[in-house]
Write a protein that holds these residues in place. Structure first.
Motif, PDB file in Angstrom:
ATOM      1  N   HIS A   1       0.849  -1.230  -0.049  1.00 54.75           N
ATOM      2  CA  HIS A   1      -0.038   0.026   0.023  1.00 54.75           C
ATOM      3  C   HIS A   1       0.880   1.365   0.147  1.00 54.75           C
ATOM      4  CE1 HIS A   1      -3.281  -2.746   0.622  1.00 54.75           C
ATOM      5  NE2 HIS A   1      -2.761  -3.079   1.891  1.00 54.75           N
ATOM      6  N   LYS A   2       2.133   1.292  -0.761  1.00 57.22           N
ATOM      7  CA  LYS A   2       2.901   2.317  -0.889  1.00 57.22           C
ATOM      8  C   LYS A   2       2.340   3.589  -1.632  1.00 57.22           C
ATOM      9  CE  LYS A   2       7.151   0.150   0.328  1.00 57.22           C
ATOM     10  NZ  LYS A   2       8.564  -0.452  -0.367  1.00 57.22           N
ATOM     11  N   LEU A   3       1.442   2.984  -2.551  1.00 55.44           N
ATOM     12  CA  LEU A   3       0.966   4.120  -3.545  1.00 55.44           C
ATOM     13  C   LEU A   3      -0.531   4.748  -2.984  1.00 55.44           C
ATOM     14  CD1 LEU A   3       1.602   2.346  -6.907  1.00 55.44           C
ATOM     15  CD2 LEU A   3       2.949   4.272  -5.837  1.00 55.44           C
ATOM     16  N   GLU A   4      -0.634   4.526  -1.765  1.00 57.10           N
ATOM     17  CA  GLU A   4      -1.947   4.944  -1.303  1.00 57.10           C
ATOM     18  C   GLU A   4      -2.356   6.528  -1.398  1.00 57.10           C
ATOM     19  OE1 GLU A   4      -5.142   4.955   2.886  1.00 57.10           O
ATOM     20  OE2 GLU A   4      -3.272   3.462   2.555  1.00 57.10           O
ATOM     21  N   PRO A   5      -1.041   7.201  -1.146  1.00 61.25           N
ATOM     22  CA  PRO A   5      -1.140   8.761  -1.324  1.00 61.25           C
ATOM     23  C   PRO A   5      -1.419   8.998  -2.799  1.00 61.25           C
ATOM     24  CG  PRO A   5       0.535   8.327   0.406  1.00 61.25           C
ATOM     25  CD  PRO A   5       0.224   6.869  -0.205  1.00 61.25           C
ATOM     26  N   LEU A   6      -0.452   8.401  -3.519  1.00 65.53           N
ATOM     27  CA  LEU A   6      -0.712   8.876  -4.990  1.00 65.53           C
ATOM     28  C   LEU A   6      -2.087   8.411  -5.542  1.00 65.53           C
ATOM     29  CD1 LEU A   6       1.157   9.809  -7.432  1.00 65.53           C
ATOM     30  CD2 LEU A   6       1.725   7.371  -7.682  1.00 65.53           C
ATOM     31  N   VAL A   7      -2.481   7.153  -5.151  1.00 63.60           N
ATOM     32  CA  VAL A   7      -3.902   6.904  -5.716  1.00 63.60           C
ATOM     33  C   VAL A   7      -4.904   8.054  -5.493  1.00 63.60           C
ATOM     34  CG1 VAL A   7      -5.626   5.263  -5.591  1.00 63.60           C
ATOM     35  CG2 VAL A   7      -3.269   4.446  -5.878  1.00 63.60           C
ATOM     36  N   HIS A   8      -4.843   8.517  -4.229  1.00 63.73           N
ATOM     37  CA  HIS A   8      -5.784   9.520  -3.527  1.00 63.73           C
ATOM     38  C   HIS A   8      -5.688  10.801  -4.458  1.00 63.73           C
ATOM     39  CE1 HIS A   8      -7.638   7.254  -0.560  1.00 63.73           C
ATOM     40  NE2 HIS A   8      -6.435   7.250   0.199  1.00 63.73           N
ATOM     41  N   ALA A   9      -4.365  10.963  -4.933  1.00 60.93           N
ATOM     42  CA  ALA A   9      -4.340  12.311  -5.556  1.00 60.93           C
ATOM     43  C   ALA A   9      -4.490  12.138  -6.974  1.00 60.93           C
ATOM     44  CB  ALA A   9      -2.619  12.729  -5.425  1.00 60.93           C
ATOM     45  N   LEU A  10      -4.226  10.956  -7.656  1.00 60.31           N
ATOM     46  CA  LEU A  10      -4.713  10.957  -9.024  1.00 60.31           C
ATOM     47  C   LEU A  10      -5.507   9.539  -9.274  1.00 60.31           C
ATOM     48  CD1 LEU A  10      -0.972  10.482 -10.278  1.00 60.31           C
ATOM     49  CD2 LEU A  10      -2.067  12.622 -10.479  1.00 60.31           C
ATOM     50  N   SER A  11      -5.384   8.563  -9.982  1.00 67.00           N
ATOM     51  CA  SER A  11      -6.366   7.681 -10.105  1.00 67.00           C
ATOM     52  C   SER A  11      -5.797   6.263 -10.366  1.00 67.00           C
ATOM     53  CB  SER A  11      -7.623   8.002 -11.330  1.00 67.00           C
ATOM     54  OG  SER A  11      -6.759   7.851 -12.517  1.00 67.00           O
ATOM     55  N   PRO A  12      -6.286   5.270  -9.739  1.00 68.74           N
ATOM     56  CA  PRO A  12      -5.791   3.990 -10.140  1.00 68.74           C
ATOM     57  C   PRO A  12      -5.136   3.703 -11.511  1.00 68.74           C
ATOM     58  CG  PRO A  12      -7.619   3.889  -8.860  1.00 68.74           C
ATOM     59  CD  PRO A  12      -7.739   5.248  -9.119  1.00 68.74           C
ATOM     60  N   GLY A  13      -6.296   4.139 -12.505  1.00 71.16           N
ATOM     61  CA  GLY A  13      -5.914   3.946 -14.012  1.00 71.16           C
ATOM     62  C   GLY A  13      -4.623   4.521 -14.324  1.00 71.16           C
ATOM     63  N   THR A  14      -4.502   5.758 -14.061  1.00 72.73           N
ATOM     64  CA  THR A  14      -3.426   6.576 -14.196  1.00 72.73           C
ATOM     65  C   THR A  14      -2.150   6.217 -13.432  1.00 72.73           C
ATOM     66  OG1 THR A  14      -4.692   8.909 -14.013  1.00 72.73           O
ATOM     67  CG2 THR A  14      -2.301   9.010 -13.862  1.00 72.73           C
ATOM     68  N   VAL A  15      -2.166   5.560 -12.342  1.00 71.68           N
ATOM     69  CA  VAL A  15      -1.030   5.026 -11.782  1.00 71.68           C
ATOM     70  C   VAL A  15      -0.759   3.512 -12.533  1.00 71.68           C
ATOM     71  CG1 VAL A  15      -0.226   3.568  -9.732  1.00 71.68           C
ATOM     72  CG2 VAL A  15      -1.631   5.772  -9.311  1.00 71.68           C
ATOM     73  N   VAL A  16      -1.536   2.961 -12.958  1.00 75.93           N
ATOM     74  CA  VAL A  16      -1.446   1.833 -13.918  1.00 75.93           C
ATOM     75  C   VAL A  16      -0.869   2.010 -15.081  1.00 75.93           C
ATOM     76  CG1 VAL A  16      -2.626  -0.102 -15.314  1.00 75.93           C
ATOM     77  CG2 VAL A  16      -3.116   0.397 -12.773  1.00 75.93           C
ATOM     78  N   ARG A  17      -1.386   3.004 -15.924  1.00 74.11           N
ATOM     79  CA  ARG A  17      -0.910   3.498 -17.087  1.00 74.11           C
ATOM     80  C   ARG A  17       0.926   4.133 -17.000  1.00 74.11           C
ATOM     81  NH1 ARG A  17      -5.922   5.572 -17.811  1.00 74.11           N
ATOM     82  NH2 ARG A  17      -5.473   7.892 -16.973  1.00 74.11           N
ATOM     83  N   GLY A  18       0.822   4.773 -15.660  1.00 75.80           N
ATOM     84  CA  GLY A  18       2.487   5.129 -15.632  1.00 75.80           C
ATOM     85  C   GLY A  18       3.144   3.863 -15.522  1.00 75.80           C
ATOM     86  N   LYS A  19       2.970   2.901 -14.673  1.00 83.31           N
ATOM     87  CA  LYS A  19       3.565   1.597 -14.622  1.00 83.31           C
ATOM     88  C   LYS A  19       3.830   0.894 -15.885  1.00 83.31           C
ATOM     89  CE  LYS A  19       3.048   0.936  -9.666  1.00 83.31           C
ATOM     90  NZ  LYS A  19       4.450   0.898  -9.466  1.00 83.31           N
ATOM     91  N   VAL A  20       2.736   0.998 -16.649  1.00 84.54           N
ATOM     92  CA  VAL A  20       2.817   0.340 -18.027  1.00 84.54           C
ATOM     93  C   VAL A  20       3.807   1.013 -18.744  1.00 84.54           C
ATOM     94  CG1 VAL A  20       1.564  -0.292 -20.191  1.00 84.54           C
ATOM     95  CG2 VAL A  20       0.597  -0.733 -18.141  1.00 84.54           C
ATOM     96  N   THR A  21       3.820   2.215 -18.898  1.00 86.98           N
ATOM     97  CA  THR A  21       4.566   3.136 -19.629  1.00 86.98           C
ATOM     98  C   THR A  21       6.280   3.003 -19.040  1.00 86.98           C
ATOM     99  OG1 THR A  21       3.038   4.902 -19.918  1.00 86.98           O
ATOM    100  CG2 THR A  21       5.351   5.726 -20.187  1.00 86.98           C
ATOM    101  N   GLY A  22       6.289   2.915 -17.849  1.00 84.01           N
ATOM    102  CA  GLY A  22       7.667   2.571 -17.531  1.00 84.01           C
ATOM    103  C   GLY A  22       8.212   1.054 -17.865  1.00 84.01           C
ATOM    104  N   ALA A  23       7.287   0.178 -17.771  1.00 78.91           N
ATOM    105  CA  ALA A  23       7.787  -1.023 -18.101  1.00 78.91           C
ATOM    106  C   ALA A  23       8.157  -1.141 -19.858  1.00 78.91           C
ATOM    107  CB  ALA A  23       6.660  -2.199 -17.951  1.00 78.91           C
TER     108      ALA A  23
END
Length: 207
Positions: free
Chosen positions: A52-74
Motif C-alpha cells: 500500500h505504498k501508493l495510497e497517497p498517489l492513488v488519492h491524488a490521481l486515479s488508479p488507472g493513471t497509476v497503472v498507465r504510468g507503470k505500463v509506460t515505465g515497463a
C-alpha cells in the motif's frame, strides 16, 4: 577473353563464432526483453497492492493513471534494453536488416505481455502464486516460439520469434509480420485497457 582479376574485389571476411551466436540468439533475446517488461509490471503492481505504498498517489490521481504510468515505465525499460542490444550487435559487426521495426515489434509484444502481467496481477491475489502463474504462461510462450523453422506463413504470423528473425535477417517483409504486429498491438491495448478499468473499479487494491 581477359583472365579473371580479383584484385578489385573486396576482401572476404570470416564469420566469427560470436557473430553466429548473436545472430541465433537475437529473436529470443528480444522475446526475453518483452517477457521481462511484463514481469517488471506484474512485480511492481503486486508489491504495491501488498504494501500500500501508493495510497497517497492513488488519492491524488486515479488508479488507472497509476497503472498507465507503470505500463509506460515497463515499455520504456524494454525499449531501452532493445536499443542497447542493437547497439551492442552493431559494435560487434552484426547488422540487423530492420532494427527500427524490430524495436517496434518488440514493444508491441512487450505491451501484450504487460497486459498479461496486468491481468494476472488483477486476478491472482498472492505474490508467489502470481509469479507461478505468470512464469507458467511465459514457459508456454517459449515452447511455442521454439517451434522448428521454416513454418507455413499462416503459422509464422502467430510466432513472434519467427517474425523477429524475419525482421532481423530478411531484406523483404511480407504480410505475416504485419499481421502478427497488428494482432500483438491490438491485443496488448485491449488487455491493458481492461486492466486499467479493473483497478479503476477496485481502488481498494492500492489502499
Amino acid at each position: 577473353p581477359a583472365p579473371d582479376d580479383d584484385r578489385g574485389a573486396p576482401p572476404l571476411r570470416s564469420v566469427r563464432p560470436v557473430h553466429a551466436l548473436y545472430g541465433f540468439l537475437v529473436p529470443f533475446i528480444f522475446l526475453f526483453l518483452a517477457i521481462n517488461a511484463g514481469d517488471v509490471l506484474m512485480e511492481a503492481l503486486s508489491q504495491d497492492t501488498e504494501t500500500h505504498k501508493l495510497e497517497p498517489l492513488v488519492h491524488a490521481l486515479s488508479p488507472g493513471t497509476v497503472v498507465r504510468g507503470k505500463v509506460t515505465g515497463a515499455l520504456m525499460l524494454a525499449c531501452t534494453q532493445a536499443v542497447l542490444y542493437i547497439v551492442l550487435l552493431e559494435t560487434q559487426g552484426v547488422h540487423m536488416a530492420h532494427p527500427v521495426l524490430m524495436i517496434g515489434y518488440a514493444l508491441s509484444l512487450a505491451l501484450l505481455l504487460a497486459g498479461v502481467g496486468l491481468a494476472a496481477a488483477a486476478m491472482v491475489p498472492g505474490r508467489q502464486e502470481l509469479r507461478f502463474v505468470y512464469f507458467g504462461a511465459m514457459s508456454a510462450v517459449f515452447v511455442v516460439n521454439l517451434t522448428p523453422l521454416p513454418l507455413p506463413e499462416s503459422v509464422v504470423a502467430l510466432v513472434p520469434s519467427a517474425c523477429l528473425a524475419t525482421l532481423a535477417y530478411s531484406p523483404m517483409l511480407g504480410a505475416p509480420v504485419a499481421i502478427s504486429f497488428t494482432l500483438l498491438l491490438g491485443s496488448g491495448l485491449v488487455l491493458v485497457r481492461m486492466g486499467e478499468k479493473y483497478f479503476e473499479a477496485h481502488p481498494e487494491r492500492f489502499v
